[in-house]
Motif scaffolding. Structure first.
Motif, PDB file in Angstrom:
ATOM      1  N   ALA A  24       0.839  -1.194   0.000  1.00 44.79           N
ATOM      2  CA  ALA A  24       0.000   0.000   0.000  1.00 44.79           C
ATOM      3  C   ALA A  24       0.867   1.234   0.000  1.00 44.79           C
ATOM      4  O   ALA A  24       2.052   1.172   0.276  1.00 44.79           O
ATOM      5  N   THR A  25       0.260   2.350  -0.342  1.00 44.40           N
ATOM      6  CA  THR A  25       1.008   3.599  -0.316  1.00 44.40           C
ATOM      7  C   THR A  25       0.702   4.343   0.972  1.00 44.40           C
ATOM      8  O   THR A  25      -0.426   4.343   1.442  1.00 44.40           O
ATOM      9  N   THR A  58      -3.377   4.402   1.614  1.00 46.68           N
ATOM     10  CA  THR A  58      -4.269   3.466   0.940  1.00 46.68           C
ATOM     11  C   THR A  58      -4.333   2.186   1.748  1.00 46.68           C
ATOM     12  O   THR A  58      -3.305   1.601   2.075  1.00 46.68           O
ATOM     13  N   SER A  59      -5.523   1.780   2.062  1.00 46.10           N
ATOM     14  CA  SER A  59      -5.706   0.692   3.024  1.00 46.10           C
ATOM     15  C   SER A  59      -5.818  -0.664   2.354  1.00 46.10           C
ATOM     16  O   SER A  59      -6.702  -0.888   1.527  1.00 46.10           O
ATOM     17  N   ASN A  60      -4.935  -1.557   2.735  1.00 45.71           N
ATOM     18  CA  ASN A  60      -5.009  -2.940   2.260  1.00 45.71           C
ATOM     19  C   ASN A  60      -6.204  -3.670   2.851  1.00 45.71           C
ATOM     20  O   ASN A  60      -6.906  -4.405   2.161  1.00 45.71           O
ATOM     21  N   ARG A  99      -9.474  -2.747   1.305  1.00 40.92           N
ATOM     22  CA  ARG A  99      -9.642  -3.360  -0.008  1.00 40.92           C
ATOM     23  C   ARG A  99     -10.073  -4.823   0.137  1.00 40.92           C
ATOM     24  O   ARG A  99     -10.999  -5.288  -0.524  1.00 40.92           O
ATOM     25  N   GLY A 116     -10.510   5.014  -4.069  1.00 41.05           N
ATOM     26  CA  GLY A 116      -9.363   4.114  -4.195  1.00 41.05           C
ATOM     27  C   GLY A 116      -8.915   3.536  -2.866  1.00 41.05           C
ATOM     28  O   GLY A 116      -7.731   3.260  -2.685  1.00 41.05           O
ATOM     29  N   PHE A 117      -9.846   3.381  -1.928  1.00 39.73           N
ATOM     30  CA  PHE A 117      -9.561   2.812  -0.602  1.00 39.73           C
ATOM     31  C   PHE A 117      -8.536   3.629   0.172  1.00 39.73           C
ATOM     32  O   PHE A 117      -7.823   3.114   1.014  1.00 39.73           O
ATOM     33  N   ARG A 118      -8.462   4.903  -0.162  1.00 40.46           N
ATOM     34  CA  ARG A 118      -7.576   5.783   0.606  1.00 40.46           C
ATOM     35  C   ARG A 118      -8.306   6.207   1.871  1.00 40.46           C
ATOM     36  O   ARG A 118      -9.489   6.524   1.857  1.00 40.46           O
TER      37      ARG A 118
END
Lengths: 204, 161
Positions: free
Chosen positions: A2-3, A25-27, A30, A154-156
């Motif tokens: 993830a970022t 960004t969350s794994n 997601r 984007g799951f951020r």
């Protein structure tokens, strides 16, 4: 994979000027969304702090979204002198009601005994195969206040401080978190460069 | 025959009226109603209402001092006071930070301010053309940012493989 982006690197057009420097960004989110896509007629429980972006994200993916802001309830109980153990009266749902439960950082605001009680309650409320999401903020400055986990595109995720909530922080090591949630099986967990940790548990 | 002409006093007349010039009804702080309310204009509740409220396409507002225990059908609903019951809205439901809401919400759109005291079951009507973001998008964004990976801390699911 993830970022994680610091405040300096954050896009200038960030929608919320109050958001803190935590923005990544969350794994786990997601994975949770993928899991929800595989289920039908899902029911998910969000224990707060409630925020509309997260409600929008979840309500598009589930049939029925249950929200019960336990942070606000615990804060109110504490101010009224009500013992922490009575907080669970608010979670009066039938057993095996939910496909997923989002605890966010609730467990980190509880003493060990109450945190274990919460884990037991999750075990009771979740359906077999259901998933429980737990987050633990990393940086001290972020931990000092209770945060809402705001889900963006984007799951951020970014954290929005909730200054109206005054709940003491109980710092836990990873093994403590895993032990505390013991009735549930740990499926995945991730640590980010700022120390933020996220966990996905499952009811076997 | 006497014909009354409008005077300045008429304009200044402070006599309260339940219907405002903008076509909404206000149930004041000192008013309590038990039973069913049906209407074809906007309604603001600052008092106490228990029963049912049907406003078709119109807007219901539960003011900060309002206390409502009711089944509600309306076009839009704004909650700033206490509301216990179920809301079915044609369009949107707004819950402000001062609200205390307990019940079910069915609407197309919902907004909730941080700090609202909410225990709810939410069902959002999905518009058929509106697609949920595919989960794959996030994976792409991870791949485009080498060197900024998270570290898998524990992976119980992978153990023993």
């Amino acid at each position: 994979m993830a970022t994680f982006t610091t405040l300096a690197e954050r896009p200038k057009e960030h929608p919320d000027p109050d958001a803190t420097q935590v923005y990544y960004t969350s794994n786990v989110l997601r994975l949770f969304a993928e899991y929800l896509e595989r289920r039908q007629d899902t029911q998910v429980l969000d224990l707060g702090p409630i925020c509309e972006e997260t409600i929008a994200f979840l309500s598009r993916r589930v049939k029925r979204l249950y929200v019960c802001d336990m942070f606000l309830r615990m804060d109110r109980d504490r101010r009224r002198g009500i013992p922490p153990g009575r907080a669970w009266r608010h979670l009066d749902y039938p057993p095996q009601s939910f496909d997923g439960i989002l605890l966010w950082e609730l467990a980190d605001r509880l003493e060990e005994r109450e945190a274990r009680k919460l884990a037991e309650l999750c075990y009771t409320l979740i359906k077999p195969g259901g998933k429980v999401v737990v987050f633990v903020p990393g940086e001290q400055a972020v931990q000092d206040v209770v945060n809402a986990f705001v889900i963006g595109d984007g799951f951020r995720l970014y954290l929005r401080p909730q200054p109206h909530l005054d709940l003491p922080l109980r710092k836990r090591q990873n093994r403590n978190v895993l032990g505390m949630m013991a009735p549930l099986k740990s499926v995945k967990s991730f640590i980010y460069r700022n120390g933020l940790r996220e966990f996905l548990f499952q009811h076997d | 025959m006497l014909k009354r002409t409008r005077s300045e006093n008429d304009v200044m007349d402070p006599a309260p009226s339940p219907v405002s010039a903008t076509g909404k009804t206000i149930i004041g702080k000192q008013v309590a109603i038990e039973g069913g309310i049906q209407g074809s204009e906007d309604l603001v509740i600052d008092g106490t209402v228990r029963g049912s409220i049907e406003l078709e396409k119109f807007h219901l507002t539960v003011g900060p001092k309002g206390k409502v225990e009711a089944e509600i059908r309306a076009g839009n609903v704004t909650v700033s006071g206490q509301l216990k019951g179920n809301i079915k809205a044609l369009d949107r439901v707004d819950i402000t930070k001062d609200a205390d809401f307990n019940g079910e919400i069915k609407a197309k759109r919902i907004s909730v301010e941080d700090g609202a005291y909410v225990k709810a079951v939410i069902e959002v009507e999905r518009e058929s053309q509106k697609k949920v973001e595919p989960v794959g998008k996030a994976i792409d964004s991870f791949a485009s940012a080498p060197g900024k990976e998270s570290i898998p801390l524990v992976s119980e699911g992978d153990k023993g493989k």
